[in-house]
Motif scaffolding. Sequence first.
Motif, short mmCIF file in Angstrom:
data_model
loop_
_atom_site.label_atom_id
_atom_site.label_comp_id
_atom_site.label_asym_id
_atom_site.label_seq_id
_atom_site.Cartn_x
_atom_site.Cartn_y
_atom_site.Cartn_z
N GLY A 140 -9.89 3.07 1.35
CA GLY A 140 -10.35 3.37 0.00
C GLY A 140 -9.51 4.40 -0.74
N ASP A 141 -8.95 5.37 -0.02
CA ASP A 141 -8.11 6.38 -0.65
C ASP A 141 -6.66 5.91 -0.83
OD1 ASP A 141 -10.25 8.12 -0.78
OD2 ASP A 141 -9.72 9.13 1.09
N VAL A 142 -6.23 4.98 0.00
CA VAL A 142 -4.85 4.50 -0.06
C VAL A 142 -4.65 3.52 -1.22
CG1 VAL A 142 -3.09 3.18 1.20
CG2 VAL A 142 -4.49 4.84 2.41
N PHE A 143 -5.63 2.68 -1.47
CA PHE A 143 -5.47 1.62 -2.47
C PHE A 143 -5.13 2.14 -3.88
CE2 PHE A 143 -7.03 -1.56 -5.50
CZ PHE A 143 -6.21 -2.62 -5.13
N PRO A 144 -5.82 3.15 -4.41
CA PRO A 144 -5.44 3.65 -5.73
C PRO A 144 -4.01 4.21 -5.78
CG PRO A 144 -7.59 4.49 -5.11
CD PRO A 144 -7.02 3.82 -3.90
N ASP A 145 -3.60 4.87 -4.70
CA ASP A 145 -2.23 5.40 -4.65
C ASP A 145 -1.20 4.27 -4.58
OD1 ASP A 145 -3.25 7.96 -4.72
OD2 ASP A 145 -2.98 8.34 -2.59
N LEU A 146 -1.50 3.23 -3.83
CA LEU A 146 -0.62 2.06 -3.77
C LEU A 146 -0.49 1.43 -5.16
CD1 LEU A 146 1.01 0.00 -2.06
CD2 LEU A 146 -1.16 -1.25 -1.79
N THR A 147 -1.60 1.33 -5.86
CA THR A 147 -1.60 0.79 -7.22
C THR A 147 -0.73 1.65 -8.14
OG1 THR A 147 -3.80 -0.16 -6.91
CG2 THR A 147 -3.08 0.20 -9.18
#
Length: 165
Positions: A140-147
């Motif tokens: 959940g914390d990685v996905f926004p940063d990947l985006t």
Amino acid sequence: MSMNGEFLRLTPGELARALEDPAWAWDFAADVQEQEDEETRPAEARHFTTHQTWHLLDFLLKRLAFPVDITYGEEPIPGADDWGYEPPRYLTDERVRLAAEKLDRMTYDELIRGVDHTELATAEVYPQIWDSRSSLEWAGDVFPDLTEFFQSAASADHAILIWLD
């Protein structure tokens, strides 16, 4: 030892050089990783890692028929050696742009909606930690940063080199 998803933004000139000289690309990736601090925001970073969440993200995105393979890349680097678990692959700037547009339209909650943690265990999604519903929150914390990383690369017309290390 763990497997990590790794991403490197490349300018058009850097991509051309990487395609001609995979050894240069390996050295360049190592230099960027050494120079960047883990505190570098994804929008400013040249390198990004999804750590061990790469396989979970791949499973979730494929489930939704995501149009770009952002986990493994789409185009091989001709003549490249393994960079950990396999040779690197890349996404052209056009594919990065498409991925960024699609990622911007989704949330992590949408990615995990309707997924049962037992599906991940059955599919043998790496690493094998799928013992409860809450384990789905792991990326959940990685996905926004990947985006954010993809959006920044797209706005700069960068390609992205991808490998598992």
